[in-house]
Design a protein around this motif. Structure first.
Motif, PDB file in Angstrom:
ATOM      1  N   THR A  65      -1.369   4.974  -7.100  1.00  0.00           N
ATOM      2  CA  THR A  65      -1.182   3.823  -6.226  1.00  0.00           C
ATOM      3  C   THR A  65      -0.165   2.870  -6.835  1.00  0.00           C
ATOM      4  N   LEU A  66       0.743   2.390  -5.995  1.00  0.00           N
ATOM      5  CA  LEU A  66       1.749   1.426  -6.437  1.00  0.00           C
ATOM      6  C   LEU A  66       1.246   0.003  -6.213  1.00  0.00           C
ATOM      7  N   GLU A 106       5.892  -3.468  -7.234  1.00  0.00           N
ATOM      8  CA  GLU A 106       6.608  -2.224  -7.529  1.00  0.00           C
ATOM      9  C   GLU A 106       6.992  -1.509  -6.236  1.00  0.00           C
ATOM     10  N   ALA A 107       6.102  -1.520  -5.252  1.00  0.00           N
ATOM     11  CA  ALA A 107       6.395  -0.873  -3.978  1.00  0.00           C
ATOM     12  C   ALA A 107       7.590  -1.544  -3.299  1.00  0.00           C
ATOM     13  N   GLU A 128       8.252   1.850   6.981  1.00  0.00           N
ATOM     14  CA  GLU A 128       7.982   2.895   5.990  1.00  0.00           C
ATOM     15  C   GLU A 128       9.290   3.458   5.464  1.00  0.00           C
ATOM     16  N   ASP A 160      10.664   6.191   1.993  1.00  0.00           N
ATOM     17  CA  ASP A 160      10.226   7.019   0.878  1.00  0.00           C
ATOM     18  C   ASP A 160      11.424   7.684   0.229  1.00  0.00           C
ATOM     19  N   TRP A 192       8.023   8.918  -4.108  1.00  0.00           N
ATOM     20  CA  TRP A 192       7.183   7.793  -3.701  1.00  0.00           C
ATOM     21  C   TRP A 192       7.295   7.542  -2.204  1.00  0.00           C
ATOM     22  N   SER A 193       6.322   6.806  -1.674  1.00  0.00           N
ATOM     23  CA  SER A 193       6.315   6.391  -0.280  1.00  0.00           C
ATOM     24  C   SER A 193       5.713   4.988  -0.202  1.00  0.00           C
ATOM     25  N   VAL A 194       6.317   4.134   0.626  1.00  0.00           N
ATOM     26  CA  VAL A 194       5.868   2.742   0.764  1.00  0.00           C
ATOM     27  C   VAL A 194       5.735   2.412   2.244  1.00  0.00           C
ATOM     28  N   THR A 215       1.659  -1.375   0.781  1.00  0.00           N
ATOM     29  CA  THR A 215       0.954  -0.277   0.132  1.00  0.00           C
ATOM     30  C   THR A 215       1.948   0.814  -0.212  1.00  0.00           C
ATOM     31  N   GLY A 216       1.590   1.595  -1.179  1.00  0.00           N
ATOM     32  CA  GLY A 216       2.462   2.707  -1.536  1.00  0.00           C
ATOM     33  C   GLY A 216       1.819   3.597  -2.591  1.00  0.00           C
ATOM     34  N   ARG A 222       2.903   6.944  -5.529  1.00  0.00           N
ATOM     35  CA  ARG A 222       3.882   7.797  -6.200  1.00  0.00           C
ATOM     36  C   ARG A 222       3.264   9.176  -6.331  1.00  0.00           C
TER      37      ARG A 222
END
Length: 154
Positions: A24-25, A29-30, A91, A93, A103-105, A147-148, A150
């Motif tokens: 979890t990011l 950081e996200a 969104e 990534d 990663w995805s945010v 939210t995000g 890695r």
């Protein structure tokens, strides 16, 4: 008979990395990672149904800023003066297609049109549109939830 999409990268390339896990990011950081890419997807409501459009963005003072085509369905995301904005999700990534690592945010927040012409001009200088055409609408998303995760080697 299988009629789905087949992967473009052989499975052997992916399994060579070994097991993966998600981490979890933190929101800061996200948002920082979101600033390292220029392309994402905005999710909004169109005719009472969810709609998704690819757009490019910049991060400015913690807000996600999008330049939009005049008359685009996304450009219609305007709110009455007494409204804090229209709820949208954004969104982006960066996931390597060979290793599935990256990663995805997702950011959920309120979208408002940017009405200050100086800001609109400055944003135009910071990010060129994906394709040509009049880009008179600028939309700013104020994050409410960030939210995000890695994808990394286990």
């Amino acid at each position: 008979m299988y009629h789905g999409i087949t992967p473009s990268t052989p499975t052997a390339d992916r399994t060579a990395i070994g097991p993966r896990r998600t981490a979890t990011l933190e929101p800061d950081e996200a948002l920082r990672l979101l600033g390292t890419v220029s392309l994402g997807r905005i999710v909004f409501t169109r005719h009472a149904l969810p709609a998704v459009r690819p757009v490019n963005h910049i991060i400015d003072a913690g807000d996600i800023v999008l330049r939009l085509f005049d008359g685009a369905d996304i450009a219609a995301l305007t709110a009455p003066d007494d409204c804090p904005g229209i709820v949208v999700a954004y969104e982006a990534d960066a996931i390597d297609p060979k290793t599935d690592l990256g990663w995805s945010v997702v950011v959920t927040g309120y979208a408002l049109p940017v009405t200050d012409g100086r800001d609109g001009q400055r944003y135009g200088e910071l990010r060129r549109p994906l394709v040509g055409g009049p880009m008179g609408c600028v939309l700013s998303i104020r994050p409410g939830l960030i939210t995000g995760f890695r994808l990394e080697k286990a």
